[in-house]
Design a protein around this motif. Structure first.
Motif, PDB file in Angstrom:
ATOM      1  N   LEU A 167       0.863  -1.172   0.000  1.00 20.12           N
ATOM      2  CA  LEU A 167       0.000   0.000   0.000  1.00 20.12           C
ATOM      3  C   LEU A 167       0.900   1.223   0.000  1.00 20.12           C
ATOM      4  N   TYR A 168       0.640   2.138  -0.908  1.00 14.52           N
ATOM      5  CA  TYR A 168       1.485   3.319  -1.052  1.00 14.52           C
ATOM      6  C   TYR A 168       0.707   4.595  -0.770  1.00 14.52           C
ATOM      7  N   MET A 169       1.373   5.519  -0.084  1.00 14.53           N
ATOM      8  CA  MET A 169       0.884   6.888   0.056  1.00 14.53           C
ATOM      9  C   MET A 169       1.953   7.789  -0.536  1.00 14.53           C
ATOM     10  N   VAL A 183      -3.956   7.533   8.209  1.00 19.49           N
ATOM     11  CA  VAL A 183      -3.074   6.438   7.794  1.00 19.49           C
ATOM     12  C   VAL A 183      -2.505   5.744   9.033  1.00 19.49           C
ATOM     13  N   GLU A 235      -3.051   1.830  10.045  1.00  8.88           N
ATOM     14  CA  GLU A 235      -1.936   0.905  10.301  1.00  8.88           C
ATOM     15  C   GLU A 235      -2.087   0.225  11.661  1.00  8.88           C
ATOM     16  N   LYS A 252       0.881  -1.989   6.891  1.00  9.22           N
ATOM     17  CA  LYS A 252       1.884  -0.939   6.691  1.00  9.22           C
ATOM     18  C   LYS A 252       1.587  -0.209   5.390  1.00  9.22           C
ATOM     19  N   VAL A 253       1.592   1.109   5.457  1.00  7.14           N
ATOM     20  CA  VAL A 253       1.454   1.943   4.264  1.00  7.14           C
ATOM     21  C   VAL A 253       2.823   2.547   3.990  1.00  7.14           C
ATOM     22  N   ARG A 274       5.142   5.182   2.719  1.00  6.69           N
ATOM     23  CA  ARG A 274       5.032   6.609   2.425  1.00  6.69           C
ATOM     24  C   ARG A 274       6.179   7.028   1.513  1.00  6.69           C
ATOM     25  N   PHE A 309      -3.023   7.549  -3.174  1.00  9.29           N
ATOM     26  CA  PHE A 309      -2.917   6.259  -2.501  1.00  9.29           C
ATOM     27  C   PHE A 309      -3.099   5.157  -3.535  1.00  9.29           C
ATOM     28  N   ASN A 360      -3.038   0.764  -4.049  1.00  8.16           N
ATOM     29  CA  ASN A 360      -2.995  -0.607  -3.549  1.00  8.16           C
ATOM     30  C   ASN A 360      -2.526  -1.475  -4.708  1.00  8.16           C
ATOM     31  N   LEU A 370     -10.550   5.131   3.136  1.00  5.71           N
ATOM     32  CA  LEU A 370      -9.155   4.700   3.211  1.00  5.71           C
ATOM     33  C   LEU A 370      -9.072   3.224   3.614  1.00  5.71           C
ATOM     34  N   ALA A 416      -7.576   0.106   1.475  1.00  7.13           N
ATOM     35  CA  ALA A 416      -6.462  -0.695   1.999  1.00  7.13           C
ATOM     36  C   ALA A 416      -6.804  -2.181   2.010  1.00  7.13           C
TER      37      ALA A 416
END
Length: 86
Positions: A3-5, A21, A25, A31-32, A34, A61, A63, A79, A83
């Motif tokens: 998962l990316y922010m 976020v 978590e 875990k995202v 960042r 964001f 996925n 969110l 996720a």
């Protein structure tokens, strides 16, 4: 699953999303990743490759399993749904 922010250091909307976020978590035990994009050219390139012109900015964001994304600020429920790939 990743998962990316993608965010910018001075981005007000990005800062608004950080507590959500962190809550995600903690509550979902995930875990995202960042990635700061305004001052990091490698991360900016990753944003461009991932975004593919869909949003064009941050926060973004992504996925990598569900391929779902969020452009801009979002509610905690949105969110969480993103996720969990729903």
């Amino acid at each position: 699953m990743a998962l990316y922010m993608f965010y910018g250091t001075e981005c007000v909307h990005c800062h608004e999303m950080v507590p959500l976020v962190e809550r995600l978590e903690k509550e979902e035990k995930i875990k995202v990743i960042r990635m700061e994009t305004w001052h990091n050219s490698v991360n900016a390139k990753k944003l461009q490759e991932t975004d593919k012109g869909r949003c064009g900015g941050v926060p973004f964001f992504y996925n990598d399993v569900s391929k779902k994304f969020i452009c801009g600020s979002a509610s905690y429920e949105k969110l969480k749904t993103w996720a969990l790939g729903k």
